[in-house]
Design a protein around this motif. Structure first.
Motif, PDB file in Angstrom:
ATOM      1  N   SER A 184       7.226   2.057   9.849  1.00  0.00           N
ATOM      2  CA  SER A 184       6.632   0.822  10.362  1.00  0.00           C
ATOM      3  C   SER A 184       5.312   0.520   9.665  1.00  0.00           C
ATOM      4  O   SER A 184       5.026  -0.630   9.308  1.00  0.00           O
ATOM      5  N   HIS A 185       4.516   1.566   9.457  1.00  0.00           N
ATOM      6  CA  HIS A 185       3.232   1.391   8.768  1.00  0.00           C
ATOM      7  C   HIS A 185       3.455   0.937   7.328  1.00  0.00           C
ATOM      8  O   HIS A 185       2.791   0.007   6.833  1.00  0.00           O
ATOM      9  N   GLU A 193       4.352  -5.646   3.255  1.00  0.00           N
ATOM     10  CA  GLU A 193       4.481  -7.085   3.497  1.00  0.00           C
ATOM     11  C   GLU A 193       3.160  -7.822   3.331  1.00  0.00           C
ATOM     12  O   GLU A 193       3.102  -8.906   2.751  1.00  0.00           O
ATOM     13  N   SER A 194       2.088  -7.238   3.842  1.00  0.00           N
ATOM     14  CA  SER A 194       0.811  -7.961   3.904  1.00  0.00           C
ATOM     15  C   SER A 194       0.010  -7.882   2.602  1.00  0.00           C
ATOM     16  O   SER A 194      -0.690  -8.828   2.238  1.00  0.00           O
ATOM     17  N   GLU A 202       2.789   4.155  -4.316  1.00  0.00           N
ATOM     18  CA  GLU A 202       3.333   5.289  -3.563  1.00  0.00           C
ATOM     19  C   GLU A 202       3.982   4.822  -2.267  1.00  0.00           C
ATOM     20  O   GLU A 202       4.999   5.364  -1.835  1.00  0.00           O
ATOM     21  N   ILE A 203       3.384   3.806  -1.639  1.00  0.00           N
ATOM     22  CA  ILE A 203       3.960   3.248  -0.411  1.00  0.00           C
ATOM     23  C   ILE A 203       5.296   2.586  -0.722  1.00  0.00           C
ATOM     24  O   ILE A 203       6.297   2.773  -0.006  1.00  0.00           O
ATOM     25  N   ARG A 263       7.892   5.260  -1.448  1.00  0.00           N
ATOM     26  CA  ARG A 263       8.344   5.906  -0.212  1.00  0.00           C
ATOM     27  C   ARG A 263       9.247   4.967   0.591  1.00  0.00           C
ATOM     28  O   ARG A 263      10.268   5.381   1.153  1.00  0.00           O
ATOM     29  N   LEU A 264       8.901   3.690   0.610  1.00  0.00           N
ATOM     30  CA  LEU A 264       9.682   2.703   1.347  1.00  0.00           C
ATOM     31  C   LEU A 264      11.063   2.527   0.722  1.00  0.00           C
ATOM     32  O   LEU A 264      12.084   2.472   1.437  1.00  0.00           O
ATOM     33  N   SER A 265      11.110   2.453  -0.593  1.00  0.00           N
ATOM     34  CA  SER A 265      12.402   2.265  -1.263  1.00  0.00           C
ATOM     35  C   SER A 265      13.325   3.451  -1.033  1.00  0.00           C
ATOM     36  O   SER A 265      14.535   3.299  -0.868  1.00  0.00           O
TER      37      SER A 265
END
Length: 637
Positions: free
Chosen positions: A157-158, A164-165, A172-173, A176-178
Motif C-alpha cells: 500500500s505504501h 502514484e503520487s 527501488e520502490i 519492488r512494486l513490479s
C-alpha cells in the motif's frame, strides 16, 4: 436442490478434474498469492478423498450425491475466481477492486465449508488417513470463514501510494512494486496494458481518472523495466508510454566479436553470448575456444538467447531505432516438411530442426551429439521446451531410447525428463508410447540413464491416469531394484517415484508383491544413509493396505519405528507413529511387541511434544496399549 442424475463415480471424477484444474494456480505470487495459495492448497488436499470414493463398492444415496454436487459447484466457482484474478489487470485489482477481490476469496471459502458440512464423510469406506485429512481440512475451512481480518499488505500500500503520487519515484520502490504485482517481464507488462484497455473498452461511458491513474503507473513500471539494464526482465509496453533516450548502444547488446548491435544473439557452451553469424564464422574457421573467455568449448551448439533478444527489441523500440533484419540465410534453412506451425522464430526452429535431422538420420556420433544438444536446450528454459516439442522432437527422442549407444540413450531419456517439466509435453510424451521404453531404460540402461528414467516416470506420474499405465508397464519392480542398487541420488529418484505411484491403490499391491518392504526396512535402519525420510514416507502409505501391514510387520520393523518415535525428526516421528498405529490397531500380538520395546514411554512423550497428527496417533495407540495392560492385570490369578 433437485436430485442429480450422475453416478457417484462420474461425480467423483468431475470433482477430481476440478481439483486438478485448481491445483495449477498453486504457484501464484504477488499480493493475492498467499490468500489464493492457502485456498488452493486446502482444495488440492481433498483430491485423495474423491479418488478413494471412485472405487467404493456401494453407491451414494441421493442426499449424499446432492452434497457432493453442491461442493462441485463451489469448486467450479472458485476456479473461475482464480482465473479472473490471474488473468485480469493487476493494477485494476489494486487500485479499484482490492477489497472486493478479498471478499470473493472469503465467499468461496464459505461456500466450500458449507458444502463440506452437508457431506457425512465419516460414513464412507475410505482409509483412516484420508478420513482424518478431510476432518482436518473441514476444520481449517471453518476456521478460515471465521477470520475476517483485512488482508492488506502495508508495504505494498505504501509503495503504491508513493509510485502514484511521485513524479519520479525511487527506482527501488518501482522495482519492488513490479515484483510484487508480477509486472516485471516483457510479457507481463504487455498483458497488463492489454487488460487495462480491454477493461475500459468493455465499459460504457468515458474513462474516468482511474484509467489515467493506471496508465500513469504502468508507464512508470515500463520505464523502470527499461532502465533496469542489469536485469533480464523488461517490457515493450506501448509506444505511447515508451520514452526516448539517447541511442547509445549498451555494451551488453554488442557482439564481443563484431562490436555491433546483436540481432540474433546465441549462447555458446561457456555461457557467453554472441551474434549468431559472427560466432558461426569463428567456429567454421576451426576454432575450438570461446573468443571472449578463451575457454575450450565443450560442444559447438548455439542456443538462442531469447531474453536478450527481447531486451534488444525493447531498447530499439524505446529509442526509435529499427531493429536490423536477420541476415545469413544459410542458418535459416528448414528440412523438407518441417516448416510452419511454430510460435518460435524461423531461425530458432531451423536450429532445432537441424538437430532433429541428425537425430533421425545421422551417424551414431551425430545422433549422440544431437540428443545431447536437445538435452541441454530443454534444460535451459521454458521457451526451448515448447519450441523443441513443437518441432516434433518427442517421437524421435522416444525412438532413440532403444539406441544401442548408451550415451545416446542417456541423453534421450534426460531430454524427455527436461521436456516433461512443461505440463503440455507430458501428454505428448505418453502419447508417443514412451512409458514402456522409459521402463526398459530404467531396467537396463547405464546408472545415470536409470536414475533419469526414474525421475522422468515421477514427472509423468504427476498426471493421475499415468500412474496406472506406469505401474502396469512394470516400473515398480525396476524402481525397487534402483532403490537397492542406485547412488544416493538414484535411490532418492526411485523413492520419490515409488511414493507418487503408490498413491494409486493398485500400485501398492505391486510394490508389496515386488518385495519393497525389505529394502525399505534396511534403509530405515541405516540412519547414516540419508534415506530414512523417504523410507518412512513410503511405508506410511503402504501401511494403509492390508497386504502392506502384514509385510511391514513381518520385517520386524516395530522396534525401529519405536526408536524413531523416540529420537527422530518431527516429520519422521509422525510417520513412524502413523505406521505403528496401522500395524497395531486390532492386533494384540503386535501391540505386545510394541509394548515390550517401550512404545508406551515413547508415545507418551510424543503426545506432549509431537505434531498435531502425531499427537492424535500417539494418544489413540497409547490408550489401546493401556487397555491391553489392564486386561492382562485383571487376568492374573
Amino acid at each position: 436442490m433437485g436430485s442429480t442424475n450422475v453416478s457417484h463415480e462420474e461425480l467423483m471424477t468431475r470433482l477430481v478434474d476440478s481439483v486438478k484444474q485448481i491445483s495449477k494456480f498453486s504457484s501464484s505470487k504477488g499480493f493475492f498469492g498467499r490468500i489464493q495459495g492457502d485456498l488452493v492448497r486446502r482444495i488440492t488436499l481433498l483430491s485423495p478423498f474423491f479418488e478413494e470414493l471412485i472405487d467404493i463398492s456401494s453407491e451414494l444415496n441421493e442426499e449424499q450425491l446432492t452434497g457432493f454436487e453442491v461442493l462441485r459447484i463451489a469448486l467450479d466457482s472458485s476456479l473461475e475466481l482464480f482465473r479472473s484474478v490471474n488473468e485480469g489487470s493487476k493494477l485494476l485489482q489494486q487500485i479499484v477492486h482490492r477489497g472486493s477481490v478479498v471478499q470473493k476469496f472469503h465467499d468461496a471459502t464459505v461456500e466450500i465449508e458449507a458444502a463440506l458440512t452437508q457431506i457425512p464423510y465419516d460414513l464412507f469406506e475410505v482409509s483412516e488417513e484420508v478420513r482424518e485429512q478431510v476432518q482436518l481440512l473441514h476444520f481449517q475451512f471453518k476456521r478460515a470463514t471465521e477470520r475476517r481480518e483485512e488482508e492488506y499488505d502495508l508495504q505494498l500500500s505504501h509503495d503504491l501510494a508513493i509510485a502514484e503520487s511521485a513524479v519520479d519515484p525511487d527506482p527501488e520502490i518501482l522495482k519492488r512494486l513490479s515484483q510484487e504485482l508480477q509486472l516485471s517481464t516483457i510479457d507481463e507488462l504487455k498483458k497488463e496494458s492489454h487488460a487495462i484497455h480491454e477493461y475500459f473498452l468493455s465499459h460504457d461511458g468515458d474513462p474516468d481518472d482511474c484509467f489515467q491513474r493506471m496508465s500513469s503507473l504502468l508507464k512508470k513500471l515500463v520505464d523502470c523495466a527499461t532502465d533496469e539494464s542489469s536485469e533480464p526482465d523488461a517490457s515493450t509496453g506501448s509506444k505511447t508510454i515508451s520514452r526516448h533516450r539517447s541511442p547509445v548502444i549498451p555494451e551488453y547488446f554488442r557482439c564481443p566479436i563484431s562490436l555491433e548491435l546483436m540481432k540474433d544473439p546465441v549462447i555458446v557452451s561457456t555461457g557467453q553470448t554472441y551474434e549468431r553469424s559472427s560466432i558461426q564464422k569463428w567456429l567454421d574457421a576451426g576454432h575450438k575456444t570461446c573468443p571472449k573467455s578463451q575457454e575450450t568449448l565443450l560442444h559447438s551448439g548455439l542456443t538462442p538467447n531469447y531474453v536478450l533478444k527481447s531486451l534488444i527489441a525493447l531498447w530499439c523500440e524505446s529509442n526509435g531505432i529499427e531493429l536490423p533484419q536477420n541476415q545469413g540465410s544459410s542458418y535459416r534453412t528448414t528440412r523438407p516438411g518441417g516448416g510452419g506451425g511454430s510460435s518460435s522464430s524461423d531461425c530458432d526452429r531451423a536450429f532445432v530442426l537441424a538437430l532433429l535431422e541428425k537425430l533421425d538420420n545421422g551417424t551414431t556420433e551425430q545422433q549422440r551429439a544431437a540428443a545431447g544438444e536437445l538435452r541441454l536446450l530443454a534444460k535451459r528454459n521454458a521457451d526451448n521446451r515448447v519450441c523443441i516439442a513443437e518441432a516434433g522432437a518427442i517421437p524421435l527422442l522416444v525412438e532413440r531410447l532403444s539406441s544401442p549407444d548408451p550415451r545416446t540413450q542417456e541423453h534421450s531419456v534426460t531430454a524427455l525428463l527436461n521436456l516433461s517439466i512443461n505440463e503440455g509435453n507430458k501428454g505428448a510424451i505418453v502419447d508417443a508410447g514412451a512409458i514402456t521404453d522409459i521402463v526398459e531404460v530404467l531396467k537396463n540402461g547405464s546408472m545415470e540413464a536409470r536414475e533419469n528414467a526414474a525421475a522422468t516416470l515421477f514427472s509423468l506420474s504427476v498426471v493421475d491416469e499415468n500412474k496406472v499405465a506406469i505401474g502396469a508397464a512394470g516400473a515398480i519392480q525396476a524402481l525397487i531394484s534402483l532403490l537397492e542398487e542406485g547412488t544416493r541420488r538414484g535411490k532418492k529418484d526411485a523413492a520419490t517415484a515409488i511414493f507418487n505411484l503408490c498413491i494409486y491403490q493398485g500400485n501398492k499391491s505391486r510394490a508389496i508383491k515386488g518385495g519393497i518392504v525389505d529394502p525399505l526396512t534396511r534403509l530405515l535402519k541405516d540412519a547414516g544413509g540419508g534415506m530414512v525420510d523417504e523410507a518412512l514416507a513410503i511405508l506410511a502409505i503402504l501401511s494403509t493396505n492390508q497386504e502392506g501391514k502384514a509385510a511391514i510387520a513381518e520385517a520386524d520393523t516395530i522396534p525401529v519405528l519405536v526408536e524413531i518415535i523416540r529420537t527422530g525428526s518431527p516429520r519422521n516421528r509422525e510417520n513412524a507413529a502413523a505406521i505403528l498405529w496401522y500395524l497395531c490397531v486390532g492386533n494384540v500380538e503386535r501391540l505386545n511387541v510394541a509394548r515390550e520395546v517401550g512404545a508406551d514411554v515413547a508415545l507418551k512423550e510424543l503426545t506432549e511434544n509431537g505434531t498435531d497428527r502425531a499427537k492424535r496417533k500417539a494418544a489413540s495407540l497409547l490408550e489401546i496399549i493401556q487397555q491391553l495392560e489392564g486386561v492382562a492385570i485383571s487376568t492374573v490369578p
